[in-house]
Design an enzyme around this catalytic site. Structure first.
Site, PDB file in Angstrom:
ATOM      1  N   GLU A 160       0.809  -1.228   0.000  1.00 12.70           N
ATOM      2  CA  GLU A 160       0.000   0.000   0.000  1.00 12.70           C
ATOM      3  C   GLU A 160       0.841   1.277   0.000  1.00 12.70           C
ATOM      4  O   GLU A 160       0.830   2.026   0.974  1.00 12.70           O
ATOM      5  CB  GLU A 160      -0.867   0.053   1.253  1.00 12.70           C
ATOM      6  N   GLY A 203       1.918   5.040  -0.475  1.00 15.04           N
ATOM      7  CA  GLY A 203       1.279   6.345  -0.595  1.00 15.04           C
ATOM      8  C   GLY A 203       2.341   7.364  -0.962  1.00 15.04           C
ATOM      9  O   GLY A 203       2.514   7.740  -2.117  1.00 15.04           O
ATOM     10  N   CYS A 246      -0.275  33.034  10.746  1.00 22.77           N
ATOM     11  CA  CYS A 246      -0.001  33.708  12.012  1.00 22.77           C
ATOM     12  C   CYS A 246       0.413  32.737  13.099  1.00 22.77           C
ATOM     13  O   CYS A 246      -0.322  32.503  14.069  1.00 22.77           O
ATOM     14  CB  CYS A 246      -1.229  34.508  12.423  1.00 22.77           C
ATOM     15  N   TYR A 260       0.791  14.144   1.659  1.00 25.69           N
ATOM     16  CA  TYR A 260       0.463  14.731   2.965  1.00 25.69           C
ATOM     17  C   TYR A 260       0.619  16.249   2.966  1.00 25.69           C
ATOM     18  O   TYR A 260       0.986  16.850   3.975  1.00 25.69           O
ATOM     19  CB  TYR A 260       1.291  14.062   4.080  1.00 25.69           C
TER      20      TYR A 260
HETATM   21  C1  LIG Z   1      -0.480   5.652   5.831  1.00 24.28           C
HETATM   22  C2  LIG Z   1      -0.661   4.249   5.442  1.00 24.28           C
HETATM   23  C3  LIG Z   1      -0.095   3.767   4.265  1.00 24.28           C
HETATM   24  C4  LIG Z   1       0.768   4.608   3.367  1.00 24.28           C
HETATM   25  O1  LIG Z   1       1.951   5.005   3.970  1.00 24.28           O
HETATM   26  P1  LIG Z   1       3.066   5.751   3.100  1.00 24.28           P
HETATM   27  O2  LIG Z   1       4.152   5.994   4.070  1.00 24.28           O
HETATM   28  O3  LIG Z   1       2.453   7.002   2.592  1.00 24.28           O
HETATM   29  O4  LIG Z   1       3.465   4.832   2.006  1.00 24.28           O
HETATM   30  C5  LIG Z   1      -0.344   2.456   3.911  1.00 24.28           C
HETATM   31  N1  LIG Z   1      -1.105   1.642   4.688  1.00 24.28           N
HETATM   32  C6  LIG Z   1      -1.660   2.078   5.835  1.00 24.28           C
HETATM   33  C7  LIG Z   1      -2.480   1.154   6.631  1.00 24.28           C
HETATM   34  C8  LIG Z   1      -1.461   3.381   6.257  1.00 24.28           C
HETATM   35  O5  LIG Z   1      -1.997   3.791   7.406  1.00 24.28           O
END
Ligand SMILES: *Cc1c(COP(=O)(O)O)cnc(C)c1O
Length: 442
Positions: A294, A296, A365, A394
């Site tokens: 997964e 991100g 501010c 993010y």
């Molecule tokens: C945040 C998260 C991700 C992604 O993390 P990255 O560091 O952005 O790759 C994947 N799986 C779960 C369960 C998460 O909470």
């Protein structure tokens, strides 16, 4: 072999014939003129390049599914690109589920995750056919079973567990250590499994889910994570006769934010994971599982940059020089939230001599609204356009309207074309949800 998360800039970054920075064939100074600043710019080629690096890295282990961690940055256009690349979506709220669904994601490939999902959100996930739900705690087992029963469905679930692995990243982005708000402790798994087998008959347990942190640079952690999960699979098989088929390893691979960062390649991570499966599946007497990855940050962080316009500056006598830009902690809270470090370049004079060390301050501010503490740049003047690298993850997704400042627009660039993927907010939009009770009306 290197992968794009290891370089500092989007893969299409260059200096064009006019001497300006260019990404995706688009001159960044012209983008700033056309769309205004602050502006998030996303490079489609970098997104697709990294998505393909993930797919290639696992091509010797076909039982893999890629899910994009939506929380890093999600809009309908991003869903379209990653859906085309064959990715599912890891989603953590009704809003993310709604975005994926309305953008046409394949919901069967998606997963719903989170430590305090509401009944309404679980119901929505069940009704929209989200393929897997990662159940985080005992309350959620009961709520989800009710939602599944109401819909007359049996839903596939993973158990989110904390594998007890510490990684060396910022405390706020560690998630796999034992004292964490996420998931079942390994000592609670048996009770959860018993409940699923005996009571929660609308739940079908297919596997386990863990996520050990973010901005991870140590590859061995992934080896250990697979080891822990396979061992748990073996234990559950012996004790309950349940044969789990899936393990979800989460995301977390780090990216290069500054010259000091040296993250591993996607191939190195994949190799550790596959080696651990080969070593440990037979050791614990379990079948080689379907795995989920997964990512991100490592997909979208590198693909996005932010453009700001330089405004006022202040030389503290015998102290530092502050240069203020037209954005800051509301469009990128990471520096103030966890001391995140970025690097920047001047889009309209990227080749100029780096003659001063300055602090880049935001416009909000708060004294803590500093975007970069120290960076060496050419001498800056009002109107210069600063390009901050690696702001794709993010940033927008954590942005706010602090100080009632409008959220910036986001554009997607590719082959010298730029398209809006999120409109800039307007003042009308900003007040559109405000209500004045009758008795206060003027
Ligand atoms: C945040 C998260 C991700 C992604 O993390 P990255 O560091 O952005 O790759 C994947 N799986 C779960 C369960 C998460 O909470």
């Amino acid at each position: 072999m290197n992968t794009a998360n290891q370089s500092l800039k989007p893969v299409t970054t260059k200096i064009n014939s006019e001497g300006n920075l260019e990404i995706g064939g688009c001159d960044l100074v012209k983008l700033a003129e056309k769309y205004g600043t602050p502006l998030y710019v996303f490079d489609e080629t970098t997104i697709r390049t990294i998505a393909n690096e993930y797919k290639n890295a696992f091509k010797d282990y076909p039982k893999v599914s890629m899910l994009y961690a939506s929380k890093a940055f999600m809009t309908k256009a991003i869903v379209r690109i990653l859906d085309e690349e064959g990715f599912g979506f890891d989603m953590v709220s009704g809003g993310e589920i709604y975005t994926a669904y309305t953008a046409g994601a394949d919901m069967k490939k998606c997963l719903f995750n989170g430590n305090n999902k509401s009944y309404d959100e679980l119901e929505m996930a069940v009704n929209l056919g989200v393929g897997l739900i990662s159940v985080d705690n005992f309350l959620e087992l009961a709520l989800l079973n009710n939602a599944a029963k109401a819909a007359d469905k049996k839903v596939d679930i993973l158990l989110r567990v904390t594998p007890g692995i510490e990684c060396h990243t910022h405390e706020y982005i560690q998630t796999g250590h034992l004292d964490s708000k996420f998931g079942f402790d390994l000592t609670q798994v048996d009770e959860a499994v018993e409940l699923i087998l005996e009571e929660y008959t609308n739940l079908n347990l297919v596997g386990m889910h863990a996520h050990i942190g973010s901005q991870i640079f140590e590859t061995s952690i992934y080896y250990d994570e697979v080891d822990v999960l396979l061992k748990e699979m073996g234990r559950l098989k012996d004790k309950f006769g349940v044969e789990l088929t899936h393990i979800n390893l989460g995301g977390g691979l780090g990216i290069k934010y500054t010259e000091n960062d040296a993250p591993p390649s996607i191939y190195e991570i994949a190799e550790k994971i596959i080696t651990s499966i080969k070593d440990n599946a037979s050791k614990y007497n379990v079948a080689e599982p379907e795995i989920h990855i997964e990512p991100g940050r490592s997909i979208i962080g590198k693909s996005g940059i932010t453009l700001y316009t330089v405004g006022s500056s202040k030389q503290v006598p015998k102290g530092r020089k502050y240069v203020a830009v037209d954005g800051g902690m509301a469009d990128n809270p990471r520096p103030s939230l966890y001391q995140a470090v970025y690097t920047a370049q001047v889009a309209n004079k990227p080749d100029a001599e780096l003659s001063e060390t300055v602090t880049i301050a935001g416009r909000f501010c708060e004294s803590g609204d500093i975007l970069i503490k120290e960076v060496k740049l050419p001498s800056l003047e009002e109107g210069d356009i600063l390009c901050f690298y690696d702001t794709g993850a993010y940033g927008y997704s954590m942005s706010s309207n602090y100080n009632r400042v409008l959220k910036p627009a986001a554009v997607l660039v590719n082959n010298a074309q730029s398209d809006i993927i999120i409109n800039r907010e307007s003042y009308e939009h900003l007040v559109s949800l405000d209500v004045i009770p009758d008795r206060l009306k003027k």
